[in-house]
Every structure is written in C-alpha cells, then in structure tokens.
Design a protein around this motif. Structure first.
Motif, PDB file in Angstrom:
ATOM      1  N   ARG A 144       0.825  -1.210   0.000  1.00 50.37           N
ATOM      2  CA  ARG A 144       0.000   0.000   0.000  1.00 50.37           C
ATOM      3  C   ARG A 144       0.861   1.262   0.000  1.00 50.37           C
ATOM      4  NH1 ARG A 144      -4.987  -0.609   4.035  1.00 50.37           N
ATOM      5  NH2 ARG A 144      -5.476   1.310   2.957  1.00 50.37           N
ATOM      6  N   ALA A 145       1.885   1.286   0.849  1.00 44.95           N
ATOM      7  CA  ALA A 145       2.772   2.451   0.895  1.00 44.95           C
ATOM      8  C   ALA A 145       3.547   2.604  -0.415  1.00 44.95           C
ATOM      9  CB  ALA A 145       3.739   2.318   2.064  1.00 44.95           C
ATOM     10  N   THR A 146       3.972   1.489  -0.987  1.00 48.34           N
ATOM     11  CA  THR A 146       4.719   1.539  -2.246  1.00 48.34           C
ATOM     12  C   THR A 146       3.826   2.021  -3.384  1.00 48.34           C
ATOM     13  OG1 THR A 146       6.138  -0.242  -1.475  1.00 48.34           O
ATOM     14  CG2 THR A 146       6.116   0.182  -3.854  1.00 48.34           C
ATOM     15  N   ARG A 147       2.586   1.547  -3.417  1.00 49.56           N
ATOM     16  CA  ARG A 147       1.649   2.017  -4.445  1.00 49.56           C
ATOM     17  C   ARG A 147       1.418   3.520  -4.322  1.00 49.56           C
ATOM     18  NH1 ARG A 147      -0.557  -2.724  -4.215  1.00 49.56           N
ATOM     19  NH2 ARG A 147      -0.368  -3.778  -6.195  1.00 49.56           N
ATOM     20  N   LEU A 148       1.290   3.999  -3.091  1.00 49.03           N
ATOM     21  CA  LEU A 148       1.099   5.440  -2.870  1.00 49.03           C
ATOM     22  C   LEU A 148       2.320   6.223  -3.349  1.00 49.03           C
ATOM     23  CD1 LEU A 148      -0.576   7.781  -1.710  1.00 49.03           C
ATOM     24  CD2 LEU A 148       0.539   7.328   0.501  1.00 49.03           C
ATOM     25  N   ALA A 149       3.512   5.778  -2.965  1.00 50.43           N
ATOM     26  CA  ALA A 149       4.734   6.466  -3.391  1.00 50.43           C
ATOM     27  C   ALA A 149       4.901   6.405  -4.907  1.00 50.43           C
ATOM     28  CB  ALA A 149       5.945   5.843  -2.697  1.00 50.43           C
ATOM     29  N   ALA A 150       4.671   5.233  -5.494  1.00 54.77           N
ATOM     30  CA  ALA A 150       4.808   5.081  -6.944  1.00 54.77           C
ATOM     31  C   ALA A 150       3.791   5.945  -7.682  1.00 54.77           C
ATOM     32  CB  ALA A 150       4.655   3.613  -7.343  1.00 54.77           C
ATOM     33  N   SER A 151       2.576   6.013  -7.167  1.00 58.03           N
ATOM     34  CA  SER A 151       1.547   6.856  -7.798  1.00 58.03           C
ATOM     35  C   SER A 151       1.943   8.321  -7.727  1.00 58.03           C
ATOM     36  CB  SER A 151       0.197   6.644  -7.118  1.00 58.03           C
ATOM     37  OG  SER A 151      -0.240   5.326  -7.316  1.00 58.03           O
ATOM     38  N   GLY A 152       2.489   8.737  -6.602  1.00 55.92           N
ATOM     39  CA  GLY A 152       2.941  10.128  -6.474  1.00 55.92           C
ATOM     40  C   GLY A 152       4.057  10.445  -7.444  1.00 55.92           C
ATOM     41  N   LEU A 153       5.027   9.545  -7.576  1.00 59.47           N
ATOM     42  CA  LEU A 153       6.119   9.757  -8.526  1.00 59.47           C
ATOM     43  C   LEU A 153       5.620   9.736  -9.967  1.00 59.47           C
ATOM     44  CD1 LEU A 153       8.803   7.580  -6.750  1.00 59.47           C
ATOM     45  CD2 LEU A 153       9.006  10.044  -7.223  1.00 59.47           C
ATOM     46  N   ALA A 154       4.652   8.866 -10.261  1.00 55.82           N
ATOM     47  CA  ALA A 154       4.071   8.818 -11.610  1.00 55.82           C
ATOM     48  C   ALA A 154       3.347  10.119 -11.918  1.00 55.82           C
ATOM     49  CB  ALA A 154       3.129   7.625 -11.746  1.00 55.82           C
ATOM     50  N   ALA A 155       2.620  10.639 -10.937  1.00 56.98           N
ATOM     51  CA  ALA A 155       1.938  11.924 -11.129  1.00 56.98           C
ATOM     52  C   ALA A 155       2.950  13.046 -11.353  1.00 56.98           C
ATOM     53  CB  ALA A 155       1.049  12.227  -9.922  1.00 56.98           C
ATOM     54  N   LEU A 156       4.058  13.002 -10.622  1.00 55.77           N
ATOM     55  CA  LEU A 156       5.110  14.001 -10.811  1.00 55.77           C
ATOM     56  C   LEU A 156       5.722  13.901 -12.208  1.00 55.77           C
ATOM     57  CD1 LEU A 156       6.779  16.279  -9.594  1.00 55.77           C
ATOM     58  CD2 LEU A 156       8.301  14.532  -8.616  1.00 55.77           C
ATOM     59  N   ALA A 157       5.891  12.686 -12.710  1.00 54.55           N
ATOM     60  CA  ALA A 157       6.388  12.507 -14.075  1.00 54.55           C
ATOM     61  C   ALA A 157       5.418  13.126 -15.075  1.00 54.55           C
ATOM     62  CB  ALA A 157       6.592  11.022 -14.386  1.00 54.55           C
ATOM     63  N   GLY A 158       4.115  12.914 -14.858  1.00 55.75           N
ATOM     64  CA  GLY A 158       3.109  13.533 -15.726  1.00 55.75           C
ATOM     65  C   GLY A 158       3.153  15.049 -15.635  1.00 55.75           C
ATOM     66  N   SER A 159       3.323  15.561 -14.437  1.00 56.99           N
ATOM     67  CA  SER A 159       3.413  17.013 -14.235  1.00 56.99           C
ATOM     68  C   SER A 159       4.632  17.585 -14.955  1.00 56.99           C
ATOM     69  CB  SER A 159       3.488  17.323 -12.736  1.00 56.99           C
ATOM     70  OG  SER A 159       3.744  18.683 -12.525  1.00 56.99           O
ATOM     71  N   ASP A 160       5.773  16.909 -14.818  1.00 59.68           N
ATOM     72  CA  ASP A 160       6.973  17.375 -15.513  1.00 59.68           C
ATOM     73  C   ASP A 160       6.760  17.398 -17.020  1.00 59.68           C
ATOM     74  OD1 ASP A 160       8.254  17.649 -13.104  1.00 59.68           O
ATOM     75  OD2 ASP A 160       9.668  15.998 -13.421  1.00 59.68           O
ATOM     76  N   PHE A 161       6.117  16.373 -17.552  1.00 55.59           N
ATOM     77  CA  PHE A 161       5.824  16.318 -18.979  1.00 55.59           C
ATOM     78  C   PHE A 161       4.989  17.532 -19.389  1.00 55.59           C
ATOM     79  CE2 PHE A 161       2.860  15.130 -22.381  1.00 55.59           C
ATOM     80  CZ  PHE A 161       3.770  14.880 -23.406  1.00 55.59           C
ATOM     81  N   LEU A 162       3.973  17.850 -18.600  1.00 50.34           N
ATOM     82  CA  LEU A 162       3.132  19.017 -18.901  1.00 50.34           C
ATOM     83  C   LEU A 162       3.930  20.319 -18.826  1.00 50.34           C
ATOM     84  CD1 LEU A 162      -0.155  17.954 -17.076  1.00 50.34           C
ATOM     85  CD2 LEU A 162       0.298  17.966 -19.554  1.00 50.34           C
TER      86      LEU A 162
END
Length: 170
Positions: A144-162
C-alpha cells in the motif's frame, strides 16, 4: 614478467582483462563487478526475506507496471540529475553546469569503487535498475505504501511532462 601472455606478476587477472577490454582508457571493470555483486546480494536478500516471512508475491497488473515504469523514470531522474539531490552525487562528481530544465550536468571523478558509484548515481538508466528493484521489493513488503509512493512519482512525471509541453508552447 611471467610467461602468462606477458602479464606482470603484480597485475591481477581482472586488471589484465580490463586492459584488454579497454586498452586506451581507465575502465572500472572491477568496480562494475563489485556493483553487480552488491545488486545480486540485495536481490537475493530480498527474495530470501520474502520467502522466510512467507510474503505473498502477486503478479503486477498492467496498471501497476505502467505506474512503476513512470515512478522508476521519475525517481531515477531525480537521483541522477536533480539539483536538490546533488549532495548525494557531489563526493563522486564534478559540477559542469546545467543540462536542461531542472537538471545538472556532472562529470564523474575518482577511480575504482568511487568512480563506479559516481557512474551509478549520474546515470538515470543505471539508477533505474536499483529504483525498480526497490519498488518491486516494496510491493512485496509494503504494497500500500509503495503504491502510494509510486503513484505520487508517476503523477510528478506527468506534471513534468506538462511543464515541458507548456514551455514549448510559450
């Protein structure tokens, strides 16, 4: 010199192979071998710990693979190129300037293990292998903690792309 193909008695077999592999440059073959050993030992320790603690290992869903790929990309770039993480790399590198938005260009310095660590810390592809292994271990031991951290990093990757898209549009 002995009769072993002109190899000096003070030269180790690994040094001899490294000289044959890259005769015109200092190549940290021994450092790479050490890094591979540490990596293999880490993976073995994770696998044994999972087995001994009877952790359930579940095959990732396609969505988990996508999120993990984005998270791995993002965290490896943060470790290898971000100015804020430069103190991690500073003992092994020399600052060269900037290289794109929010990224530094650094030259690896030192020799042996120091050089190998510098190359691992400045190469997002190399760092990515360690990051994805840590995330994979996280999915086994703290999903659960890893999914949360991975989701946050994935969202940050999307933000950087934007951010990159917006910068190109301006």
């Amino acid at each position: 010199m002995n009769s072993n193909n002109g190899q000096s008695r003070s030269t180790s077999p690994l040094e001899h192979v490294a000289r044959q592999y890259a005769p015109d440059q200092e190549f940290p073959l021994g450092g790479y071998l050490g890094a591979m050993g540490v990596y293999a030992g880490s993976v073995t320790a994770l696998a044994l710990t999972a087995r001994l603690t009877r952790r359930q290992v579940v095959a990732p869903s396609p969505w988990d693979v996508v999120v993990t790929a984005l998270a791995t990309h993002q965290l490896s770039r943060l470790v290898a190129r971000n100015p804020v993480t430069s103190p991690l790399r500073a003992p092994f590198t020399r600052f060269q300037g900037t290289q794109g938005p929010a990224e530094l260009k650094e030259e690896v310095r030192g020799e042996g293990a120091k050089r190998t660590i510098g190359e691992l810390l400045t190469c997002p592809f190399c760092t990515g292998m360690w990051v994805v292994t840590a995330l994979s271990g996280g999915y086994v031991f703290a999903p659960r903690a890893t999914r949360l951290a991975a989701s946050g990093l994935a969202a940050l990757a999307g933000s950087d792309f934007l951010h990159y898209v917006r910068a190109k549009l301006n």
